[in-house]
Design an enzyme around this catalytic site. Sequence first.
Site, short mmCIF file in Angstrom:
data_model
loop_
_atom_site.label_atom_id
_atom_site.label_comp_id
_atom_site.label_asym_id
_atom_site.label_seq_id
_atom_site.Cartn_x
_atom_site.Cartn_y
_atom_site.Cartn_z
N ASP A 1 -5.51 1.84 -0.97
CA ASP A 1 -4.23 1.90 -0.26
C ASP A 1 -3.63 0.51 -0.22
OD1 ASP A 1 -2.25 3.21 1.21
OD2 ASP A 1 -3.70 4.20 2.50
N HIS B 1 4.64 -2.01 -2.55
CA HIS B 1 4.00 -1.39 -1.38
C HIS B 1 2.59 -0.92 -1.69
CE1 HIS B 1 7.53 -1.16 1.39
NE2 HIS B 1 8.13 -1.43 0.25
C1 GDG Z 1 2.99 3.38 1.07
C2 GDG Z 1 1.65 2.77 0.65
C3 GDG Z 1 1.78 1.21 2.61
C4 GDG Z 1 2.28 10.69 7.75
N1 GDG Z 1 2.23 12.00 8.02
C5 GDG Z 1 3.26 12.26 8.81
C6 GDG Z 1 3.97 11.09 9.04
N2 GDG Z 1 3.34 10.12 8.37
C7 GDG Z 1 3.75 8.72 8.41
C8 GDG Z 1 2.68 7.84 9.01
C9 GDG Z 1 3.05 6.48 8.43
C10 GDG Z 1 3.62 6.86 7.06
O1 GDG Z 1 3.97 8.23 7.10
C11 GDG Z 1 2.58 6.70 5.95
O2 GDG Z 1 2.43 5.35 5.69
P1 GDG Z 1 1.11 4.80 5.00
O3 GDG Z 1 1.19 3.34 5.02
O4 GDG Z 1 -0.08 5.32 5.75
O5 GDG Z 1 1.05 5.41 3.54
P2 GDG Z 1 2.07 5.74 2.30
O6 GDG Z 1 3.00 6.84 2.62
O7 GDG Z 1 1.18 5.99 1.13
O8 GDG Z 1 2.92 4.39 2.09
C12 GDG Z 1 0.90 2.24 1.86
C13 GDG Z 1 3.16 1.80 2.89
O9 GDG Z 1 3.76 2.30 1.70
C14 GDG Z 1 4.09 0.75 3.49
O10 GDG Z 1 4.21 -0.38 2.68
O11 GDG Z 1 1.14 0.88 3.84
O12 GDG Z 1 -0.31 1.60 1.46
O13 GDG Z 1 0.85 3.73 -0.04
O14 GDG Z 1 4.07 5.87 9.18
O15 GDG Z 1 2.73 7.92 10.41
N3 GDG Z 1 5.06 11.01 9.82
C15 GDG Z 1 5.49 12.15 10.41
N4 GDG Z 1 4.84 13.34 10.23
C16 GDG Z 1 3.74 13.46 9.45
O16 GDG Z 1 3.18 14.54 9.31
N5 GDG Z 1 6.56 12.11 11.23
#
Ligand code: GDG
Length: 457
Positions: free
Chosen positions: A363, A156
């Site tokens: 990222d 990821h």
């Molecule tokens: C890893 C990789 C890759 C965030 N704050 C809250 C919340 N979130 C949710 C977001 C989004 C998820 O969490 C975060 O996903 P990301 O992709 O932005 O980042 P990582 O957590 O670092 O994920 C990344 C991912 O895996 C998938 O393969 O894209 O690059 O680092 O859905 O909306 N959700 C809630 N409250 C929050 O305060 N409910």
Amino acid sequence: MSRLVVVSNRVGDMTASTQSGGLVTALGDALRDGNGIWFGWSGEVVEEGTPAGLNLERQGNVTIATQPLTGEEYDHYYLGFSNRALWPVFHYRLDLADFDAEAANTYHNVNTRMAKSLAGLLAEDDVVWIHDYHLIPMAAELRKLGVENRIGFFLHIPFPAPEIITAVPHHEWLIDTMFAYDVVGFQTEQDVQNFGRYAEQTAAVMTPETHPFRTAQRKLKVKCYPIGIDVDAFASMATTPEAAERIRHLRRGTISHHVIGVDRLDYSKGLPDRFRSFRRFLEMFPDHRKTTVMMQIAPPTREELTAYSEIRTELEQLSGAINGAFGDFDWTPVRYIHRSVPRDVLAALFRGSNVGLVTPLRDGMNLVAKEYIAAQSRQDPGVLVLSQFAGAAADLTEAIIVNPYDADEVAAAIHAAITMSLEERRERHDALLQRIRQRDVARWRTSFLEDLRAEAA
Ligand code: GDG
């Protein structure tokens, strides 16, 4: 169809419905369709010497199989090697990496133990899909136990350039275990290329003689499968009557430009640089003071690690300094929320904001960028400002792409976004929406599983 077995560090809750994001949404249907198993750490930390029993629970027609970690395993496997060594290195932060031999050993041992537990659950034609950096060597451990099932791996996070990854002590061992898989998936072509370059440069040390799981019969398929979201599900959360009410509430008053960022409080997300860029924006474009607010939601994560508590302090100082220097009795420029916010509230906040600021320093993909697009109104959409170092930037080229290290450039991008004509906003948004629909989470899942289920070439 063969049964799917998903392995990840943490397992999701299959009973939580639309509120959850992440792997539950991504893999839930595939697991339910085939009476699947989801295997991983239970989240519990137990005393040394406690028998590491496997807990099996049925949620609908999915079996959730979990094991606890001991305190030592948690410290060394999870906090230590996974998050103090692999996470920073894979995000190009050698300065933050801490290589500890005991942590590396425990990482190996936990993977061995997990592999033994999993092997006992596998039927002959199960396909196994292992996720992320905590579990890279797991297939190699399964192969040692004689498991010949199809096994896939999806990373990821980014796979860094070989010049970076070779800083990890014993990197040859670690990366060579990836050849025990049938399919290895990355987020972007860049990651695939980095892996290819690494494999070419170290090919001499990776021979079938020294690594018994590299057999002539098993041919590794390496490909990019960019992860996506369920666009309609996210959009529908942003368009409920409750969301409309929240947006009305957000937009009341004199603020005409809302800028939003949502990220786990992680140094890879570039939050201090983002705050400095917003400060620069207020300096460069004084006319927009008093009418612009930046809201940053940054839920806590991995708080036991020093790098994470340091960044928390840094952000508190930065937001305080900006509000102190620029704020007024009727205007607070930065709203910084160090808490998790429910997913439907996020969807409404995205829709109510004119600018989505997604500026990680590195990222794997970044799903927030895609969620921001999905939440917009097609008639009057906001503008996405996206870091060139997010995997998402490879596809989302109609966003305003920025270098997150360049505060002047990000400040100018915020200005361009809030002053952009409606016509241009619509054009960009239509193109982006099409892109996230084409590459949504269903396509990510089905294309990976099709390749994994395909007969070995
Ligand atoms: C890893 C990789 C890759 C965030 N704050 C809250 C919340 N979130 C949710 C977001 C989004 C998820 O969490 C975060 O996903 P990301 O992709 O932005 O980042 P990582 O957590 O670092 O994920 C990344 C991912 O895996 C998938 O393969 O894209 O690059 O680092 O859905 O909306 N959700 C809630 N409250 C929050 O305060 N409910």
